[in-house]
Scaffold this motif. Structure first.
Motif, PDB file in Angstrom:
ATOM      1  N   PHE A 217     -23.506 -36.707 -24.270  1.00  0.00           N
ATOM      2  CA  PHE A 217     -23.103 -36.251 -22.937  1.00  0.00           C
ATOM      3  C   PHE A 217     -21.657 -35.762 -22.842  1.00  0.00           C
ATOM      4  O   PHE A 217     -21.252 -35.222 -21.809  1.00  0.00           O
ATOM      5  CB  PHE A 217     -23.330 -37.382 -21.923  1.00  0.00           C
ATOM      6  N   GLY A 218     -20.876 -35.950 -23.914  1.00  0.00           N
ATOM      7  CA  GLY A 218     -19.489 -35.525 -23.869  1.00  0.00           C
ATOM      8  C   GLY A 218     -18.643 -36.466 -23.020  1.00  0.00           C
ATOM      9  O   GLY A 218     -19.121 -37.503 -22.538  1.00  0.00           O
ATOM     10  N   HIS A 219     -17.373 -36.131 -22.847  1.00  0.00           N
ATOM     11  CA  HIS A 219     -16.491 -36.977 -22.028  1.00  0.00           C
ATOM     12  C   HIS A 219     -15.438 -36.126 -21.324  1.00  0.00           C
ATOM     13  O   HIS A 219     -15.190 -34.974 -21.698  1.00  0.00           O
ATOM     14  CB  HIS A 219     -15.829 -38.067 -22.881  1.00  0.00           C
ATOM     15  N   GLU A 220     -14.815 -36.743 -20.319  1.00  0.00           N
ATOM     16  CA  GLU A 220     -13.717 -36.108 -19.588  1.00  0.00           C
ATOM     17  C   GLU A 220     -12.388 -36.598 -20.167  1.00  0.00           C
ATOM     18  O   GLU A 220     -12.323 -37.627 -20.857  1.00  0.00           O
ATOM     19  CB  GLU A 220     -13.793 -36.453 -18.095  1.00  0.00           C
ATOM     20  N   LYS A 221     -11.365 -35.870 -19.895  1.00  0.00           N
ATOM     21  CA  LYS A 221     -10.023 -36.261 -20.316  1.00  0.00           C
ATOM     22  C   LYS A 221      -9.687 -37.638 -19.734  1.00  0.00           C
ATOM     23  O   LYS A 221      -9.905 -37.911 -18.551  1.00  0.00           O
ATOM     24  CB  LYS A 221      -9.002 -35.226 -19.853  1.00  0.00           C
ATOM     25  N   GLY A 222      -9.173 -38.533 -20.604  1.00  0.00           N
ATOM     26  CA  GLY A 222      -8.780 -39.864 -20.174  1.00  0.00           C
ATOM     27  C   GLY A 222      -9.918 -40.843 -20.032  1.00  0.00           C
ATOM     28  O   GLY A 222      -9.732 -41.964 -19.548  1.00  0.00           O
ATOM     29  N   ALA A 223     -11.117 -40.465 -20.468  1.00  0.00           N
ATOM     30  CA  ALA A 223     -12.268 -41.360 -20.338  1.00  0.00           C
ATOM     31  C   ALA A 223     -12.082 -42.631 -21.155  1.00  0.00           C
ATOM     32  O   ALA A 223     -12.590 -43.688 -20.803  1.00  0.00           O
ATOM     33  CB  ALA A 223     -13.545 -40.638 -20.769  1.00  0.00           C
ATOM     34  N   PHE A 224     -11.341 -42.532 -22.241  1.00  0.00           N
ATOM     35  CA  PHE A 224     -11.037 -43.695 -23.088  1.00  0.00           C
ATOM     36  C   PHE A 224      -9.794 -43.364 -23.880  1.00  0.00           C
ATOM     37  O   PHE A 224      -9.315 -42.214 -23.891  1.00  0.00           O
ATOM     38  CB  PHE A 224     -12.214 -44.029 -24.010  1.00  0.00           C
ATOM     39  N   THR A 225      -9.247 -44.362 -24.524  1.00  0.00           N
ATOM     40  CA  THR A 225      -8.041 -44.156 -25.319  1.00  0.00           C
ATOM     41  C   THR A 225      -8.302 -43.112 -26.393  1.00  0.00           C
ATOM     42  O   THR A 225      -9.247 -43.225 -27.180  1.00  0.00           O
ATOM     43  CB  THR A 225      -7.599 -45.480 -25.975  1.00  0.00           C
ATOM     44  N   GLY A 226      -7.479 -42.100 -26.434  1.00  0.00           N
ATOM     45  CA  GLY A 226      -7.649 -41.036 -27.421  1.00  0.00           C
ATOM     46  C   GLY A 226      -8.352 -39.814 -26.872  1.00  0.00           C
ATOM     47  O   GLY A 226      -8.413 -38.779 -27.546  1.00  0.00           O
ATOM     48  N   ALA A 227      -8.923 -39.913 -25.665  1.00  0.00           N
ATOM     49  CA  ALA A 227      -9.591 -38.762 -25.057  1.00  0.00           C
ATOM     50  C   ALA A 227      -8.544 -37.873 -24.391  1.00  0.00           C
ATOM     51  O   ALA A 227      -8.299 -37.937 -23.187  1.00  0.00           O
ATOM     52  CB  ALA A 227     -10.618 -39.230 -24.043  1.00  0.00           C
ATOM     53  N   THR A 228      -7.872 -37.064 -25.191  1.00  0.00           N
ATOM     54  CA  THR A 228      -6.753 -36.239 -24.696  1.00  0.00           C
ATOM     55  C   THR A 228      -7.216 -34.988 -23.972  1.00  0.00           C
ATOM     56  O   THR A 228      -6.408 -34.270 -23.379  1.00  0.00           O
ATOM     57  CB  THR A 228      -5.866 -35.833 -25.877  1.00  0.00           C
ATOM     58  N   GLY A 229      -8.514 -34.731 -24.039  1.00  0.00           N
ATOM     59  CA  GLY A 229      -9.047 -33.558 -23.353  1.00  0.00           C
ATOM     60  C   GLY A 229     -10.543 -33.699 -23.183  1.00  0.00           C
ATOM     61  O   GLY A 229     -11.178 -34.577 -23.781  1.00  0.00           O
ATOM     62  N   PRO A 230     -11.154 -32.854 -22.389  1.00  0.00           N
ATOM     63  CA  PRO A 230     -12.608 -32.926 -22.204  1.00  0.00           C
ATOM     64  C   PRO A 230     -13.341 -32.471 -23.476  1.00  0.00           C
ATOM     65  O   PRO A 230     -12.817 -31.667 -24.249  1.00  0.00           O
ATOM     66  CB  PRO A 230     -12.869 -31.971 -21.040  1.00  0.00           C
ATOM     67  N   LYS A 231     -14.526 -32.996 -23.664  1.00  0.00           N
ATOM     68  CA  LYS A 231     -15.346 -32.624 -24.826  1.00  0.00           C
ATOM     69  C   LYS A 231     -16.782 -32.399 -24.371  1.00  0.00           C
ATOM     70  O   LYS A 231     -17.353 -33.224 -23.639  1.00  0.00           O
ATOM     71  CB  LYS A 231     -15.317 -33.728 -25.886  1.00  0.00           C
ATOM     72  N   LYS A 232     -17.361 -31.297 -24.794  1.00  0.00           N
ATOM     73  CA  LYS A 232     -18.752 -31.024 -24.468  1.00  0.00           C
ATOM     74  C   LYS A 232     -19.671 -31.889 -25.334  1.00  0.00           C
ATOM     75  O   LYS A 232     -19.440 -32.056 -26.530  1.00  0.00           O
ATOM     76  CB  LYS A 232     -19.088 -29.553 -24.704  1.00  0.00           C
TER      77      LYS A 232
END
Length: 455
Positions: A217-232
């Motif tokens: 499902f991907g993630h949004e920026k800041g969703a967890f530590t290290g999530a520096t940007g959104p990911k599809k």
């Protein structure tokens, strides 16, 4: 091609008595046998008539078999030629194999070996022809990719694929590990209206739950530590295309619930996000488990199961499609020979016997690994039993062969001959190794072979 029991065989030999003997043996087995007393006449017959196999002597008074065989290859490249020779079971035969002969028999001809070699050669070429015909029937409208097989089980599977692929149906592929479920999924996608869109694969067993959810499902920026940007996620990457979920039974109930929502609503939220993303993704899933049993054990959602198996395809295990083994083995041999810059002329008959007789618990994947290993290990032009791992059952087969050799009621001379020839075959024609194993001198071995008509 004619069926094996009605095959047309051309015997080429300038020895009339030997020709008559061979014709009697093969005619008794139901084959339609024709004769030629030299290579030149045989080539003319091949040019003007249809034969399924040529059985040809290597040395003849007029045109030799090696010259005739090369000429026959130019006339009909698909015509199998089995060479007969009493002029060195290794050197002369190898030269014939290099120029395209299918196999060879040494004189004096062993009747049982003759019957087996002819039947197997005809059967292998029949399978190759059936597979080619199937592909031609499907034509340009269906690309089988690397799906190989002409057995009834594979024909049924391929026919179903031609119906399922053009649809938008969700497909569940069942089958044991190593049977080729991913190949089937790929064939469905590449023959669907979505073939120009992405084909995205996810192995649900390879990732823990948290990572799998992120991958899907991907993630949004800041969703967890290290999530520096959104990911599809893979669902979004496969939008307008196909998502292949392998080992679907390995997903946790929480992830199963989210997959169910995507199938029902065609939407989801990325990890750590609130925005809803809509997708148009076709789902193909696969499993090596029985999902009905997983449902009974409360390990798999029943409602998800019914969403996934709108159409269910079952890929047969290799043990249920043994007639496809020669085609698969030749395919893998060609592939790995090219990859390793090697050249091979095929398999020794006994090696193919072992491949056909093995149960293949690892299915097609195990067969592929065995052939790749053989390509690396072999130094001869034909893959032999000695190039296979012990698990293939060479030891058990050797015991069976030995029992047949030592059966009561046979003369000591006959037992000695069979033992010598079998050991020579096991050693790939290496006479030095053969003499050492038998505990005799190389000269004694040479004299024995000369006695058997092998120089």
């Amino acid at each position: 091609m004619n069926t094996p029991d009605a095959a047309r065989i051309l015997i080429v030999d300038d020895d009339a008595a030997h020709r008559t003997m061979l014709k009697a043996v093969l005619s008794d087995k139901g084959y339609h046998v024709h004769e030629a007393d030299d290579g030149d006449t045989a080539c003319t017959m091949v040019e003007n008539d249809i034969f399924d196999l040529v059985l040809m002597d290597l040395r003849m008074k007029r045109m030799d078999g090696d010259i005739a065989q090369k000429k026959m290859v130019r006339i009909n490249p698909d015509l199998p030629v089995v060479i007969m020779t009493a002029y060195g079971s290794v050197r002369s035969a190898v030269e014939a194999l290099k120029s395209g002969a299918e196999n060879y028999l040494t004189k004096p001809i062993d009747i049982d070996e003759l019957i087996i070699t002819v039947a197997k050669t005809l059967r292998q070429h029949q399978l190759e022809a059936e597979n080619l015909t199937l592909k031609e029937q499907l034509g340009q409208t269906f690309d089988l990719g690397n799906i190989i097989g002409s057995s009834s089980a594979m024909r049924e599977l391929i026919e179903t694929l031609t119906l399922v692929a053009p649809s938008e149906a969700t497909v569940l592929i069942q089958g044991e590990s190593g049977t080729g479920k991913e190949l089937v999924a790929s064939a469905i996608h590449h023959n669907s209206p979505r073939k120009d869109r992405p084909f995205i694969k996810v192995n649900c067993a390879a990732l823990p739950e948290t990572l799998l959810e992120n991958e899907l499902f991907g993630h949004e920026k800041g969703a967890f530590t290290g999530a520096t940007g959104p990911k599809k996620g893979r669902f979004q990457l496969a939008d307008q295309g196909t998502l292949f979920l392998d080992e679907i039974a390995e997903m946790t109930p929480a992830t199963q619930a989210k997959i169910l929502r995507v199938l029902q609503e065609r939407e989801f939220e990325p990890v750590g996000g609130t925005r809803t993303i809509r997708v148009d993704t076709r789902i193909i899933s696969a499993t090596n488990r029985h999902l009905e049993e997983e449902i009974e054990a409360d390990r798999f959602r029943e409602d998800l199961y019914y969403r996934l198996n709108v159409v269910t395809l079952t890929v047969p295990p290799l043990r249920d499609r043994t007639s496809d083994i020669p085609l698969l083995a030749e395919h893998f041999l060609s592939h790995y020979a090219a990859k390793n810059r090697r050249t091979f002329k095929g398999f020794q008959p006994r090696a193919m016997d072992l491949l056909m007789g093995y149960a293949w618990p690892g299915n097609v994947r195990e067969l592929e690994n065995v052939i790749e290993r053989s390509v690396i290990m072999a130094r001869s032009e034909r893959i032999g039993p000695e190039h296979f791992p012990g698990t293939i059952g060479d030891q058990d087969r050797s015991k069976t062969d030995s029992s047949a050799i030592l059966a009561s009621g046979r003369s000591l001379k006959a037992v000695e001959k069979d033992m010598i020839l079998k050991t020579l075959d096991d050693m790939g024609g290496n006479r030095t190794k053969t003499s050492k194993i038998l505990g005799i001198s190389r000269r004694t071995l040479q004299l024995k072979l000369k006695e058997y008509g092998i120089n």
